[in-house]
Enzyme design. Sequence first.
Site, mmCIF file in Angstrom:
data_model
loop_
_atom_site.group_PDB
_atom_site.id
_atom_site.type_symbol
_atom_site.label_atom_id
_atom_site.label_comp_id
_atom_site.label_asym_id
_atom_site.label_seq_id
_atom_site.Cartn_x
_atom_site.Cartn_y
_atom_site.Cartn_z
ATOM 1 N N LYS A 294 -11.480 -0.088 -1.413
ATOM 2 C CA LYS A 294 -11.529 1.354 -1.533
ATOM 3 C C LYS A 294 -10.852 1.739 -2.834
ATOM 4 O O LYS A 294 -10.059 0.978 -3.380
ATOM 5 C CB LYS A 294 -10.895 2.030 -0.336
ATOM 6 N N SER B 280 0.803 -1.223 0.000
ATOM 7 C CA SER B 280 0.000 0.000 0.000
ATOM 8 C C SER B 280 0.840 1.280 0.000
ATOM 9 O O SER B 280 1.659 1.482 -0.878
ATOM 10 C CB SER B 280 -0.949 -0.037 1.193
ATOM 11 N N HIS B 281 0.677 2.079 1.032
ATOM 12 C CA HIS B 281 1.324 3.388 1.123
ATOM 13 C C HIS B 281 2.723 3.291 1.727
ATOM 14 O O HIS B 281 3.397 4.297 1.884
ATOM 15 C CB HIS B 281 0.458 4.288 1.994
ATOM 16 N N ARG C 26 -6.168 4.477 -1.884
ATOM 17 C CA ARG C 26 -6.387 5.642 -1.013
ATOM 18 C C ARG C 26 -6.524 6.915 -1.836
ATOM 19 O O ARG C 26 -6.109 6.961 -2.995
ATOM 20 C CB ARG C 26 -5.221 5.820 -0.053
HETATM 21 C C1 G16 Z 1 -5.397 -0.671 5.192
HETATM 22 C C2 G16 Z 1 -6.805 -1.147 5.321
HETATM 23 C C3 G16 Z 1 -7.678 -0.029 5.792
HETATM 24 C C4 G16 Z 1 -7.150 0.571 7.076
HETATM 25 C C5 G16 Z 1 -5.712 1.002 6.873
HETATM 26 C C6 G16 Z 1 -5.053 1.460 8.141
HETATM 27 O O1 G16 Z 1 -5.314 0.266 4.176
HETATM 28 O O2 G16 Z 1 -7.306 -1.634 4.114
HETATM 29 O O3 G16 Z 1 -8.959 -0.530 5.965
HETATM 30 O O4 G16 Z 1 -7.920 1.654 7.456
HETATM 31 O O5 G16 Z 1 -4.961 -0.084 6.392
HETATM 32 O O6 G16 Z 1 -4.958 0.398 9.014
HETATM 33 P P1 G16 Z 1 -4.109 0.493 10.332
HETATM 34 O O7 G16 Z 1 -4.681 1.655 11.091
HETATM 35 O O8 G16 Z 1 -4.332 -0.829 10.999
HETATM 36 O O9 G16 Z 1 -2.674 0.758 9.949
HETATM 37 P P2 G16 Z 1 -4.154 0.172 3.087
HETATM 38 O O10 G16 Z 1 -4.395 1.345 2.193
HETATM 39 O O11 G16 Z 1 -2.870 0.236 3.863
HETATM 40 O O12 G16 Z 1 -4.353 -1.140 2.426
#
Ligand code: G16
Length: 542
Positions: free
Chosen positions: A375, A112-113, A281
């Site tokens: 998302k 992800s990010h 995101r």
């Molecule tokens: C993931 C999940 C999201 C969550 C986010 C942050 O996003 O898909 O539902 O809100 O992580 O999670 P945490 O607060 O546990 O770090 P992504 O964009 O990282 O796949």
Amino acid sequence: MIRTVETTPFADQKPGTSGLRKKVRHFQQPNYIQNFVQATFDSLGAHDGATLVLGGDGRYYNREVIQIVLRMAAANGFGRVLVGQGGILSTPAASNVIRQYGAFGGLILSASHNPGGPDEDFGIKYNIGNGGPAPEAITEAIYARSQVIDRYLTVDADDIDLDTVEETVIGGMTVQVIDPVADYAALMERLFDFDAIRALIASGFRLSFDAMSAVTGPYATEILGRRLGAGEGAILNGVPLPDFGGHHPDPNLVHAKALYDALMAPDAPDFGAASDGDGDRNLIIGRGIFITPSDSLAMLAANAHLAPGYAGGLKGIARSMPTSGAADRVAEALGIALYETPTGWKFFGTLLDAGLATICGEESAGTGSDHVREKDGLWAVLLWLNILAVRRQSVADIATEHWAKYGRNYYARHDYEGVDSAAADALMAALRGKLTELPGSTVNGLKIVSADDFAYIDPVDGSTSQKQGIRIGFDGGSRIVYRLSGTGTSGATLRVYLERYEPATGDLTQDTPVALADLIAAAAQIAGIAAHTGRNAPDVVT
Ligand code: G16
């Protein structure tokens, strides 16, 4: 010929909020990726001859893992794998491909990010046939299997050419390399009024989209640049790079600061947006105004009917528990249900499948709808553009009118990153230990009226999830939430979510840090953040 390779378990293959995320070098240990993929395949039930979708955000190690997975998929009996050209599929595009082609499921390679590169992060997760992240029952089964695994299956075959859109056969399984953008772009054209957005842009409206050298570059170039006429100049950092240019592909005010500064400048464009490593995101900034993800969810929900795909109205809205209550007020005004789920997109899947919710969102810069089961960053950008094209007002005017009608939920998230895991666990344990004594007490002049550890019962399948975050409620409706991130790869990240509601008759133009100052001080005191972590201030404020 199928080859059985002996292996031994790794203790740490428990998927987090969104799949398994670790450092690249951790994934590069012999058999590490093979174990997890085999544990996944072993947990899926019959899939002989089935279709699997495979793609990732293009980060370092993406291509190598794709070749490993292809050989293992062939050995495990899959009939066909649809793989994005160059190994690329954004997370929402992968979700769409799974749904559109009726695939059995998909493996998405992304952290992800999180940053990419040989010393940075990698990740892998399994999505089920509805296109969404595997629910906890499956991720737990994968983890359980990973703890006893003693062999994986593979075939001996050459690497396949990932860069040509064509079909190849390995080990009796067809590998179909597909254009990663085409199906997704067609879906967006069905949901949104591209003519109206084109007309807005042709009228001189200026937009700037930062793809952060990550997966949305090709999608944004085709959709925003070409089909909507914004031109390539509107796309910043549009070429995906294995290390994201050395940056964090995280669309927030810290890591997309250049975009933010451009939108605050006197000659700012009308609209700025960014997406993250894997394209799920979004960051939305109007000229002179940042829209928090929680507010964006509320504003999109309130205006979604202006886009053709949502002209019939919304069935319901869902948000994660730490997301602000701004969307709740919109749901109430629309007379539709509002669902509060634990953090993690996987919890929206059952609600979307059952037709209970149409739009979902999270404070962590995620918004999406029932068009896929992830998302979707560009979807959010396009819905904003569609709304702007119809209303012909600035982002700031839309926000101001929204708050004047519903009131404003001042909101911020404070992250303490790289905290010692034991210290973070101790902080949470201490908080849990005083949940019963907190209500009725006053901290920093604020009266606590409730305190609990969020637990969730899925209204569709009845599954339960405990310990999803400590909620402290105050007289007047303010709230602090504490939880530990489930997506980090080193140490712990403590997230503190702060929210204060100001009614429509109140002062709607305060600076957020000022509006939240009392709560910020109370949050530090209640949890003893400095004592437990040695930190006096958060690393990131979003
Ligand atoms: C993931 C999940 C999201 C969550 C986010 C942050 O996003 O898909 O539902 O809100 O992580 O999670 P945490 O607060 O546990 O770090 P992504 O964009 O990282 O796949």
